[in-house]
Design a protein around this motif. Structure first.
Motif, short mmCIF file in Angstrom:
data_model
loop_
_atom_site.label_atom_id
_atom_site.label_comp_id
_atom_site.label_asym_id
_atom_site.label_seq_id
_atom_site.Cartn_x
_atom_site.Cartn_y
_atom_site.Cartn_z
N GLN A 70 0.82 -1.21 0.00
CA GLN A 70 0.00 0.00 0.00
C GLN A 70 0.85 1.26 0.00
O GLN A 70 0.50 2.26 -0.62
N LYS A 71 1.97 1.23 0.71
CA LYS A 71 2.83 2.41 0.83
C LYS A 71 3.75 2.60 -0.37
O LYS A 71 4.45 3.60 -0.45
N GLY A 72 3.81 1.64 -1.28
CA GLY A 72 4.63 1.81 -2.47
C GLY A 72 5.95 1.08 -2.42
O GLY A 72 6.88 1.44 -3.15
N GLY A 73 6.09 0.11 -1.55
CA GLY A 73 7.31 -0.67 -1.49
C GLY A 73 8.11 -0.42 -0.23
O GLY A 73 7.78 0.44 0.59
N LEU A 74 9.16 -1.20 -0.07
CA LEU A 74 9.97 -1.15 1.14
C LEU A 74 10.61 0.22 1.35
O LEU A 74 10.54 0.79 2.44
N ASP A 75 11.22 0.77 0.31
CA ASP A 75 11.93 2.05 0.44
C ASP A 75 10.98 3.16 0.88
O ASP A 75 11.27 3.91 1.81
N ALA A 76 9.85 3.29 0.21
CA ALA A 76 8.89 4.34 0.53
C ALA A 76 8.36 4.19 1.95
O ALA A 76 8.23 5.18 2.68
N TYR A 77 8.08 2.96 2.35
CA TYR A 77 7.56 2.72 3.69
C TYR A 77 8.58 3.11 4.76
O TYR A 77 8.28 3.83 5.71
N LEU A 78 9.81 2.64 4.61
CA LEU A 78 10.83 2.92 5.63
C LEU A 78 11.16 4.40 5.72
O LEU A 78 11.34 4.94 6.81
N LEU A 79 11.23 5.08 4.59
CA LEU A 79 11.56 6.51 4.60
C LEU A 79 10.45 7.35 5.21
O LEU A 79 10.71 8.42 5.77
N ALA A 80 9.21 6.87 5.15
CA ALA A 80 8.08 7.62 5.69
C ALA A 80 7.77 7.27 7.15
O ALA A 80 6.97 7.95 7.78
N THR A 81 8.43 6.26 7.70
CA THR A 81 8.13 5.79 9.05
C THR A 81 9.19 6.29 10.03
O THR A 81 10.38 6.27 9.73
N ARG A 82 8.75 6.74 11.21
CA ARG A 82 9.67 7.20 12.25
C ARG A 82 10.51 6.04 12.75
O ARG A 82 10.05 4.90 12.84
N ASP A 83 11.75 6.34 13.11
CA ASP A 83 12.67 5.30 13.60
C ASP A 83 12.12 4.61 14.85
O ASP A 83 12.34 3.43 15.05
N SER A 84 11.41 5.35 15.69
CA SER A 84 10.90 4.77 16.94
C SER A 84 9.88 3.66 16.68
O SER A 84 9.66 2.82 17.55
N LYS A 85 9.28 3.62 15.50
CA LYS A 85 8.31 2.59 15.17
C LYS A 85 8.93 1.40 14.45
O LYS A 85 8.26 0.42 14.20
N LEU A 86 10.22 1.48 14.14
CA LEU A 86 10.89 0.42 13.40
C LEU A 86 11.74 -0.45 14.32
O LEU A 86 12.29 0.03 15.31
N SER A 87 11.87 -1.71 13.95
CA SER A 87 12.76 -2.61 14.68
C SER A 87 14.21 -2.21 14.38
O SER A 87 14.47 -1.54 13.38
N PRO A 88 15.15 -2.62 15.23
CA PRO A 88 16.56 -2.30 14.96
C PRO A 88 17.02 -2.77 13.57
O PRO A 88 17.80 -2.09 12.90
N GLU A 89 16.53 -3.92 13.13
CA GLU A 89 16.90 -4.44 11.81
C GLU A 89 16.45 -3.47 10.71
O GLU A 89 17.23 -3.15 9.80
N PHE A 90 15.22 -3.01 10.80
CA PHE A 90 14.71 -2.11 9.76
C PHE A 90 15.29 -0.71 9.87
O PHE A 90 15.40 0.00 8.89
N ARG A 91 15.70 -0.28 11.07
CA ARG A 91 16.40 1.01 11.20
C ARG A 91 17.72 0.97 10.45
O ARG A 91 18.10 1.93 9.78
N ARG A 92 18.41 -0.16 10.56
CA ARG A 92 19.69 -0.34 9.87
C ARG A 92 19.48 -0.30 8.35
O ARG A 92 20.22 0.36 7.62
N VAL A 93 18.44 -0.97 7.88
CA VAL A 93 18.13 -0.99 6.45
C VAL A 93 17.75 0.42 5.98
O VAL A 93 18.15 0.86 4.91
N LYS A 94 16.99 1.15 6.80
CA LYS A 94 16.59 2.51 6.45
C LYS A 94 17.82 3.40 6.25
O LYS A 94 17.88 4.17 5.29
N LYS A 95 18.81 3.28 7.14
CA LYS A 95 20.03 4.07 7.00
C LYS A 95 20.78 3.72 5.72
O LYS A 95 21.31 4.59 5.03
#
Length: 67
Positions: A31-56
């Motif tokens: 719905q959000k347009g893929g992994l990249d779009a979702y991670l960039l639009a989501t606050r770090d506090s809502k992401l797991s440590p694994e996904f925070r690393r991927v976001k960076k």
């Protein structure tokens, strides 16, 4: 909540990432347009440590392509 191991494609990193996510999360990513779009639009506090690393990694890849 059922979880599944799956591979999700990252456009910025140009590779698939093996992750374990819920079926709800898979639908949300679509719905959000893929992994990249979702991670960039989501606050770090809502992401797991694994996904925070991927976001960076995604943010750095986008910066390298823009430069």
């Amino acid at each position: 909540m059922p979880f599944q191991a799956t591979s999700i494609w990252s456009e910025a990193l140009e590779k698939g990432l093996r992750v374990r996510v819920s079926t709800y999360a898979l639908r949300l990513l679509e719905q959000k347009g893929g992994l990249d779009a979702y991670l960039l639009a989501t606050r770090d506090s809502k992401l797991s440590p694994e996904f925070r690393r991927v976001k960076k990694q995604i943010q750095k890849a986008i910066e390298r392509k823009a430069a």
